[in-house]
Design an enzyme around this catalytic site. Structure first.
Site, PDB file in Angstrom:
ATOM      1  N   ARG A   1       0.893  -1.060  -0.013  1.00  0.00           N
ATOM      2  CA  ARG A   1       0.078  -0.094   0.015  1.00  0.00           C
ATOM      3  C   ARG A   1       0.809   1.261  -0.038  1.00  0.00           C
ATOM      4  O   ARG A   1       1.704   1.280   0.921  1.00  0.00           O
ATOM      5  CB  ARG A   1      -0.797  -0.001   1.263  1.00  0.00           C
ATOM      6  CG  ARG A   1      -1.496   1.310   1.569  1.00  0.00           C
ATOM      7  CD  ARG A   1      -2.412   1.377   2.492  1.00  0.00           C
ATOM      8  NE  ARG A   1      -3.745   0.514   1.784  1.00  0.00           N
ATOM      9  CZ  ARG A   1      -5.022   0.675   2.404  1.00  0.00           C
ATOM     10  NH1 ARG A   1      -5.169   1.299   3.581  1.00  0.00           N
ATOM     11  NH2 ARG A   1      -6.204  -0.118   1.912  1.00  0.00           N
TER      12      ARG A   1
ATOM     13  N   HIS B   1      -7.493   0.871  -6.446  1.00  0.00           N
ATOM     14  CA  HIS B   1      -7.799   0.028  -5.098  1.00  0.00           C
ATOM     15  C   HIS B   1      -8.215  -1.252  -5.747  1.00  0.00           C
ATOM     16  O   HIS B   1      -9.359  -1.604  -5.499  1.00  0.00           O
ATOM     17  CB  HIS B   1      -8.622   0.713  -3.985  1.00  0.00           C
ATOM     18  CG  HIS B   1      -8.554   0.352  -2.683  1.00  0.00           C
ATOM     19  ND1 HIS B   1      -7.735  -0.990  -2.500  1.00  0.00           N
ATOM     20  CD2 HIS B   1      -9.254   0.479  -1.837  1.00  0.00           C
ATOM     21  CE1 HIS B   1      -7.917  -1.180  -1.223  1.00  0.00           C
ATOM     22  NE2 HIS B   1      -8.736  -0.347  -0.853  1.00  0.00           N
TER      23      HIS B   1
ATOM     24  N   GLN C   1      -9.937  -3.868  -3.524  1.00  0.00           N
ATOM     25  CA  GLN C   1     -11.317  -3.705  -2.937  1.00  0.00           C
ATOM     26  C   GLN C   1     -12.480  -3.883  -4.145  1.00  0.00           C
ATOM     27  O   GLN C   1     -13.211  -4.350  -3.718  1.00  0.00           O
ATOM     28  CB  GLN C   1     -11.133  -2.238  -2.660  1.00  0.00           C
ATOM     29  CG  GLN C   1     -12.727  -1.480  -2.263  1.00  0.00           C
ATOM     30  CD  GLN C   1     -13.013  -2.154  -0.715  1.00  0.00           C
ATOM     31  OE1 GLN C   1     -12.197  -2.115   0.125  1.00  0.00           O
ATOM     32  NE2 GLN C   1     -14.227  -2.745  -0.599  1.00  0.00           N
TER      33      GLN C   1
ATOM     34  N   ASP D   1     -17.194   6.948  -1.764  1.00  0.00           N
ATOM     35  CA  ASP D   1     -15.932   6.725  -0.838  1.00  0.00           C
ATOM     36  C   ASP D   1     -15.806   8.110  -0.275  1.00  0.00           C
ATOM     37  O   ASP D   1     -16.279   9.205  -0.366  1.00  0.00           O
ATOM     38  CB  ASP D   1     -14.791   6.580  -1.824  1.00  0.00           C
ATOM     39  CG  ASP D   1     -13.398   6.122  -1.158  1.00  0.00           C
ATOM     40  OD1 ASP D   1     -13.552   5.954   0.121  1.00  0.00           O
ATOM     41  OD2 ASP D   1     -12.407   6.273  -1.743  1.00  0.00           O
TER      42      ASP D   1
ATOM     43  N   CYS E   1     -16.313   1.173   0.738  1.00  0.00           N
ATOM     44  CA  CYS E   1     -15.187   0.372   0.849  1.00  0.00           C
ATOM     45  C   CYS E   1     -14.627   0.519   2.273  1.00  0.00           C
ATOM     46  O   CYS E   1     -14.096  -0.328   2.854  1.00  0.00           O
ATOM     47  CB  CYS E   1     -14.005   0.747  -0.090  1.00  0.00           C
ATOM     48  SG  CYS E   1     -13.376   2.455   0.528  1.00  0.00           S
TER      49      CYS E   1
ATOM     50  N   ARG F   1     -13.336  -8.851   1.410  1.00  0.00           N
ATOM     51  CA  ARG F   1     -11.967  -8.625   1.101  1.00  0.00           C
ATOM     52  C   ARG F   1     -11.117  -9.756   1.625  1.00  0.00           C
ATOM     53  O   ARG F   1     -10.334 -10.130   0.624  1.00  0.00           O
ATOM     54  CB  ARG F   1     -11.618  -7.390   2.135  1.00  0.00           C
ATOM     55  CG  ARG F   1     -12.251  -6.022   1.859  1.00  0.00           C
ATOM     56  CD  ARG F   1     -11.674  -5.592   0.599  1.00  0.00           C
ATOM     57  NE  ARG F   1     -10.051  -5.413   0.612  1.00  0.00           N
ATOM     58  CZ  ARG F   1      -9.360  -4.416   0.952  1.00  0.00           C
ATOM     59  NH1 ARG F   1     -10.032  -3.406   1.251  1.00  0.00           N
ATOM     60  NH2 ARG F   1      -8.098  -4.459   0.880  1.00  0.00           N
TER      61      ARG F   1
HETATM   62  N1  NVA Z   1     -10.027   6.653  -1.288  1.00  0.00           N
HETATM   63  C1  NVA Z   1      -9.381   6.172   0.016  1.00  0.00           C
HETATM   64  C2  NVA Z   1      -9.824   4.742   0.203  1.00  0.00           C
HETATM   65  C3  NVA Z   1      -9.536   4.069   1.559  1.00  0.00           C
HETATM   66  C4  NVA Z   1      -9.632   2.815   1.576  1.00  0.00           C
HETATM   67  C5  NVA Z   1      -8.278   6.501   0.189  1.00  0.00           C
HETATM   68  O1  NVA Z   1      -7.107   6.400  -0.494  1.00  0.00           O
HETATM   69  O2  NVA Z   1      -7.735   7.284   1.483  1.00  0.00           O
HETATM   70  N1   CP Z   2     -11.191  -0.438   2.364  1.00  0.00           N
HETATM   71  C1   CP Z   2      -9.849  -0.342   2.840  1.00  0.00           C
HETATM   72  O1   CP Z   2      -9.014  -0.651   2.188  1.00  0.00           O
HETATM   73  O2   CP Z   2      -9.704  -0.133   4.151  1.00  0.00           O
HETATM   74  P1   CP Z   2      -8.409   0.179   5.061  1.00  0.00           P
HETATM   75  O3   CP Z   2      -7.906   1.386   4.666  1.00  0.00           O
HETATM   76  O4   CP Z   2      -8.824  -0.070   6.343  1.00  0.00           O
HETATM   77  O5   CP Z   2      -7.401  -1.098   4.553  1.00  0.00           O
END
Ligand code: NVA
Ligand code: CP
Length: 311
Positions: free
Chosen positions: A102, A129, A132, A222, A262, A290
């Site tokens: 990540r 993502h 997801q 989101d 998500c 997930r």
């Molecule tokens: N768009 C959000 C998704 C978190 C799972 C982010 O990138 O923070």
């Molecule tokens: N939806 C998702 O990826 O959640 P986290 O940021 O908690 O991993």
């Protein structure tokens, strides 16, 4: 060997194979049968951003498949002190069987994958993502939405981009409504449109939440403030006024429409408390999925270790 960096690297058949594996493994686990598909394998999980679901689902997932997961926060490993990605990738490749990352720019993930001798999985970047979306697609299938019209209302961000690719490749209709100035990335939209043409998806991008949601089978959104955008928060909250998925907005969708998120969700911003709680069943099934979807991905990647990488 194949990596899982974006959905666009896969054909509909390949994504369906991963989903089918997820469904099979989910069924087995629900029956108490833990098949060690990845016995003795180690998954390294590098996090340069926070996570609850991604960490827990990958760590639990690899364990249930007979392997083990290593949680590596960039705060703790030498990567965070400036060790090159290329070196980190080559070191980990000598020790572990798969890596999930990540991170921020998609190019960081791609650079890691270029140097990695083991499959690399995108656990979220600024652009995408994809894991997801695999869970979201599985959830739609489980709730009987096999040929859905999906409305995404909100920020043209990593989730929106992955929805675009999923709809394009799996051939369903996606309507995206964002505020002006928060549209999806133009290059990603072009690529998604090319894929939609090839595979039969239908993509409609605009600025009108009500128009997007009208008669939709699935409504999704989101956060308005993604990780790394904290400084823009005040401005964003102002600019996203009118884009909350609340009871009035969702009343334009089909009466049995699903609402997906998500997570994490910010009530009173992108979704109202009322809509969130009314749809808690599908939202938390989505979160659980997930775990199952990512097992499908990991087992699939493991069985394609000797494949040529396609263009
Ligand atoms: N768009 C959000 C998704 C978190 C799972 C982010 O990138 O923070
Ligand atoms: N939806 C998702 O990826 O959640 P986290 O940021 O908690 O991993």
């Amino acid at each position: 060997m194949r990596h899982f960096l974006t959905l666009r690297d896969f054909t509909p058949q390949e994504l369906q194979e991963m989903i089918d594996l997820a469904i099979k493994i989910k069924r087995q686990v629900k029956a108490g049968e833990y098949v060690p598909y990845l016995k003795n394998q180690t998954l390294a999980m590098i996090f340069e951003k926070s996570s609850t679901r991604t960490r827990v689902s990958f760590e639990t997932g690899i364990y249930q498949l007979g392997g083990t997961g290593l949680f590596l926060s960039s705060r703790d490993i030498q990567l965070g002190r400036g060790e090159p990605l290329s070196d980190t990738a080559r070191v980990l490749s000598r020790m572990v069987d798969m890596v999930m990352i990540r991170t921020f720019e998609q190019s960081r993930l791609e650079e890691f994958a270029r140097y990695s001798g083991v499959p690399v999985i995108n656990g979220l970047t600024d652009s995408y993502h994809p894991v997801q979306l695999m869970a979201d697609y599985l959830t739609m299938l489980e709730f009987g939405k096999t040929d859905p019209v999906v409305a995404y209302v909100g920020d043209g961000n990593n989730m929106a981009h992955s929805w675009l690719y999923m709809a394009a490749i799996m051939g369903f209709e996606l309507r995206v409504a964002t505020p002006k100035g928060y549209e999806c990335d133009a290059e990603i939209v072009r690529e998604a449109e090319r894929l939609a043409e090839k595979y039969g998806g239908k993509l409609i991008l605009g600025y009108d939440p009500v128009g997007a949601v009208r008669d939709a089978d699935v409504v999704t959104t989101d956060t308005w403030v993604s990780m790394g955008q904290e400084e823009e928060k005040e401005q964003r909250l102002r600019d996203f006024a009118g884009f909350m998925v609340d009871s009035t907005l969702i009343s334009h969708a089909k009466p049995d429409a699903l609402f997906l998120h998500c997570l994490p969700a910010y009530r009173g911003y992108e979704v109202s408390e009322e809509v969130f709680e009314a749809h808690a069943d599908e939202i938390f099934t989505e979160a659980e999925n997930r775990l199952h979807a990512q097992k499908g991905i990991m087992v699939w990647l493991d069985s394609h270790r000797n494949d040529e990488n396609p263009e």
